[in-house]
Design a protein around this motif. Sequence first.
Motif, PDB file in Angstrom:
ATOM      1  N   MET A   2       0.811  -1.211   0.000  1.00  0.00           N
ATOM      2  CA  MET A   2       0.000   0.000   0.000  1.00  0.00           C
ATOM      3  C   MET A   2       0.848   1.266   0.000  1.00  0.00           C
ATOM      4  SD  MET A   2      -3.136  -0.482  -0.404  1.00  0.00           S
ATOM      5  CE  MET A   2      -3.650   1.184   0.014  1.00  0.00           C
ATOM      6  N   LYS A   3       1.978   1.246   0.735  1.00  0.00           N
ATOM      7  CA  LYS A   3       2.796   2.460   0.829  1.00  0.00           C
ATOM      8  C   LYS A   3       3.273   2.947  -0.537  1.00  0.00           C
ATOM      9  CE  LYS A   3       4.453   1.687   5.546  1.00  0.00           C
ATOM     10  NZ  LYS A   3       5.634   1.397   6.384  1.00  0.00           N
ATOM     11  N   PRO A   4       3.867   2.071  -1.377  1.00  0.00           N
ATOM     12  CA  PRO A   4       4.290   2.540  -2.695  1.00  0.00           C
ATOM     13  C   PRO A   4       3.124   3.059  -3.541  1.00  0.00           C
ATOM     14  CG  PRO A   4       5.365   0.466  -2.167  1.00  0.00           C
ATOM     15  CD  PRO A   4       4.318   0.689  -1.124  1.00  0.00           C
ATOM     16  N   VAL A   5       1.971   2.410  -3.446  1.00  0.00           N
ATOM     17  CA  VAL A   5       0.811   2.853  -4.223  1.00  0.00           C
ATOM     18  C   VAL A   5       0.376   4.250  -3.776  1.00  0.00           C
ATOM     19  CG1 VAL A   5      -1.625   2.407  -4.725  1.00  0.00           C
ATOM     20  CG2 VAL A   5       0.014   0.512  -4.717  1.00  0.00           C
ATOM     21  N   VAL A   6       0.381   4.494  -2.475  1.00  0.00           N
ATOM     22  CA  VAL A   6       0.024   5.813  -1.956  1.00  0.00           C
ATOM     23  C   VAL A   6       1.015   6.872  -2.443  1.00  0.00           C
ATOM     24  CG1 VAL A   6      -0.166   7.218   0.135  1.00  0.00           C
ATOM     25  CG2 VAL A   6      -1.190   4.942   0.071  1.00  0.00           C
ATOM     26  N   VAL A   7       2.299   6.550  -2.397  1.00  0.00           N
ATOM     27  CA  VAL A   7       3.322   7.491  -2.874  1.00  0.00           C
ATOM     28  C   VAL A   7       3.141   7.769  -4.364  1.00  0.00           C
ATOM     29  CG1 VAL A   7       5.803   7.817  -3.246  1.00  0.00           C
ATOM     30  CG2 VAL A   7       4.984   6.846  -1.094  1.00  0.00           C
ATOM     31  N   LEU A   8       2.854   6.727  -5.147  1.00  0.00           N
ATOM     32  CA  LEU A   8       2.627   6.922  -6.580  1.00  0.00           C
ATOM     33  C   LEU A   8       1.428   7.822  -6.836  1.00  0.00           C
ATOM     34  CD1 LEU A   8       3.262   6.298  -9.512  1.00  0.00           C
ATOM     35  CD2 LEU A   8       1.939   4.179  -9.300  1.00  0.00           C
ATOM     36  N   LEU A   9       0.363   7.645  -6.084  1.00  0.00           N
ATOM     37  CA  LEU A   9      -0.829   8.493  -6.247  1.00  0.00           C
ATOM     38  C   LEU A   9      -0.528   9.948  -5.885  1.00  0.00           C
ATOM     39  CD1 LEU A   9      -3.629   6.151  -4.830  1.00  0.00           C
ATOM     40  CD2 LEU A   9      -3.215   6.770  -7.219  1.00  0.00           C
ATOM     41  N   ILE A  10       0.311  10.155  -4.862  1.00  0.00           N
ATOM     42  CA  ILE A  10       0.716  11.512  -4.498  1.00  0.00           C
ATOM     43  C   ILE A  10       1.508  12.147  -5.638  1.00  0.00           C
ATOM     44  CG2 ILE A  10       2.204  12.853  -2.954  1.00  0.00           C
ATOM     45  CD1 ILE A  10       1.412  10.891  -0.717  1.00  0.00           C
ATOM     46  N   CYS A  11       2.416  11.376  -6.236  1.00  0.00           N
ATOM     47  CA  CYS A  11       3.217  11.882  -7.358  1.00  0.00           C
ATOM     48  C   CYS A  11       2.328  12.225  -8.547  1.00  0.00           C
ATOM     49  CB  CYS A  11       4.256  10.841  -7.772  1.00  0.00           C
ATOM     50  SG  CYS A  11       5.543  10.540  -6.538  1.00  0.00           S
ATOM     51  N   LEU A  12       1.354  11.365  -8.846  1.00  0.00           N
ATOM     52  CA  LEU A  12       0.414  11.629  -9.943  1.00  0.00           C
ATOM     53  C   LEU A  12      -0.407  12.888  -9.667  1.00  0.00           C
ATOM     54  CD1 LEU A  12      -0.841   8.008 -10.692  1.00  0.00           C
ATOM     55  CD2 LEU A  12       0.245   9.533 -12.345  1.00  0.00           C
ATOM     56  N   SER A  13      -0.866  13.036  -8.433  1.00  0.00           N
ATOM     57  CA  SER A  13      -1.674  14.203  -8.072  1.00  0.00           C
ATOM     58  C   SER A  13      -0.865  15.484  -8.186  1.00  0.00           C
ATOM     59  CB  SER A  13      -2.215  14.047  -6.648  1.00  0.00           C
ATOM     60  OG  SER A  13      -3.026  12.901  -6.542  1.00  0.00           O
ATOM     61  N   TYR A  14       0.382  15.437  -7.699  1.00  0.00           N
ATOM     62  CA  TYR A  14       1.236  16.628  -7.744  1.00  0.00           C
ATOM     63  C   TYR A  14       1.486  17.060  -9.188  1.00  0.00           C
ATOM     64  CZ  TYR A  14       5.035  19.851  -6.702  1.00  0.00           C
ATOM     65  OH  TYR A  14       5.821  20.988  -6.596  1.00  0.00           O
ATOM     66  N   ALA A  15       1.847  16.088 -10.034  1.00  0.00           N
ATOM     67  CA  ALA A  15       2.125  16.416 -11.432  1.00  0.00           C
ATOM     68  C   ALA A  15       0.888  16.956 -12.133  1.00  0.00           C
ATOM     69  CB  ALA A  15       2.652  15.171 -12.155  1.00  0.00           C
ATOM     70  N   LEU A  17      -1.684  18.555 -10.754  1.00  0.00           N
ATOM     71  CA  LEU A  17      -1.946  19.905 -10.267  1.00  0.00           C
ATOM     72  C   LEU A  17      -0.976  20.920 -10.869  1.00  0.00           C
ATOM     73  CD1 LEU A  17      -2.647  19.201  -6.483  1.00  0.00           C
ATOM     74  CD2 LEU A  17      -4.284  20.083  -8.163  1.00  0.00           C
ATOM     75  N   ARG A  18       0.309  20.573 -10.864  1.00  0.00           N
ATOM     76  CA  ARG A  18       1.315  21.546 -11.299  1.00  0.00           C
ATOM     77  C   ARG A  18       1.234  21.847 -12.789  1.00  0.00           C
ATOM     78  NH1 ARG A  18       6.288  22.870 -13.295  1.00  0.00           N
ATOM     79  NH2 ARG A  18       7.498  24.295 -11.951  1.00  0.00           N
ATOM     80  N   TYR A  19       1.072  20.811 -13.585  1.00  0.00           N
ATOM     81  CA  TYR A  19       1.183  20.997 -15.032  1.00  0.00           C
ATOM     82  C   TYR A  19      -0.153  21.203 -15.745  1.00  0.00           C
ATOM     83  CZ  TYR A  19       6.018  19.632 -14.434  1.00  0.00           C
ATOM     84  OH  TYR A  19       7.328  19.598 -14.031  1.00  0.00           O
ATOM     85  N   PRO A 172       4.177  27.354 -11.686  1.00  0.00           N
ATOM     86  CA  PRO A 172       2.707  27.395 -11.609  1.00  0.00           C
ATOM     87  C   PRO A 172       2.230  27.245 -10.158  1.00  0.00           C
ATOM     88  CG  PRO A 172       3.428  25.939 -13.383  1.00  0.00           C
ATOM     89  CD  PRO A 172       4.663  26.302 -12.596  1.00  0.00           C
ATOM     90  N   ALA A 173       1.525  28.274  -9.664  1.00  0.00           N
ATOM     91  CA  ALA A 173       1.012  28.299  -8.285  1.00  0.00           C
ATOM     92  C   ALA A 173       2.124  28.067  -7.274  1.00  0.00           C
ATOM     93  CB  ALA A 173      -0.091  27.254  -8.104  1.00  0.00           C
ATOM     94  N   TYR A 174       3.345  28.408  -7.630  1.00  0.00           N
ATOM     95  CA  TYR A 174       4.538  28.249  -6.794  1.00  0.00           C
ATOM     96  C   TYR A 174       4.814  26.777  -6.434  1.00  0.00           C
ATOM     97  CZ  TYR A 174       4.617  33.306  -6.431  1.00  0.00           C
ATOM     98  OH  TYR A 174       4.686  34.640  -6.730  1.00  0.00           O
ATOM     99  N   PHE A 175       4.363  25.874  -7.268  1.00  0.00           N
ATOM    100  CA  PHE A 175       4.688  24.462  -7.107  1.00  0.00           C
ATOM    101  C   PHE A 175       6.101  24.239  -7.654  1.00  0.00           C
ATOM    102  CE2 PHE A 175       0.478  24.027  -5.945  1.00  0.00           C
ATOM    103  CZ  PHE A 175       0.025  22.716  -5.850  1.00  0.00           C
TER     104      PHE A 175
END
Length: 201
Positions: A2-15, A17-19, A172-175
């Motif tokens: 679960m931990k890697p999946v959560v980290v991957l989802l955070i990375c997807l969300s960040y990208a 939002l930023r781009y 973008p949005a200071y990200f």
Amino acid sequence: MMKPVVVLLICLSYATLRYIVFGDVAIEQWPVFIVNKSVSFFVAACMAASAYCSWRLKRIGLLNAISSDELYSKFEAKQSAMWGRWAWHALILHVLLSIGLLNPAYFAKFYDGAKLNLLGNIMLLAGALGSYAFYRLQSERLNNLIKVLACLALLGHLLPMYSSWASPEKWPAYFPPISLLSALLASFAAIGFYQSSRSPL
């Protein structure tokens, strides 16, 4: 798992939002361009997590852990190897996606006309040389200096993007750029693996 999946989802969300949400990248670019950005971010995060587990494992040894801590030591070793495996598999996906994107339209700074310039060649060389070291990240009994080389290879791959790091007013949005965050994670991982490789005084 679960931990890697959560980290991957955070990375997807960040990208995303930023781009896309705050940036000017079209939603049509999400399946490859944005996912590729996310996966590269995820690779660096996995390396940092693997290095942290490796450092904790070394600390157990330095503290002369009693026999009751042997299971904990094995757990940390397996966690370090698990994060290394995720980094390796994510790297494979990143390479495949990057091949499809490698053209002047996406990476103009790496090209002189239709050919790669010096910067582009250095970036590709760093990625190629680091592939084997990334593969070895899967081992839980590997000399950590090999893993340091993997981190340095990732840094060499990221440094060509440094020109955008010192201009927060353009973010973008200071990200912060993903390349900057990934470089910080890779630096942390290199230090962690290096510390884990040192003999106690």
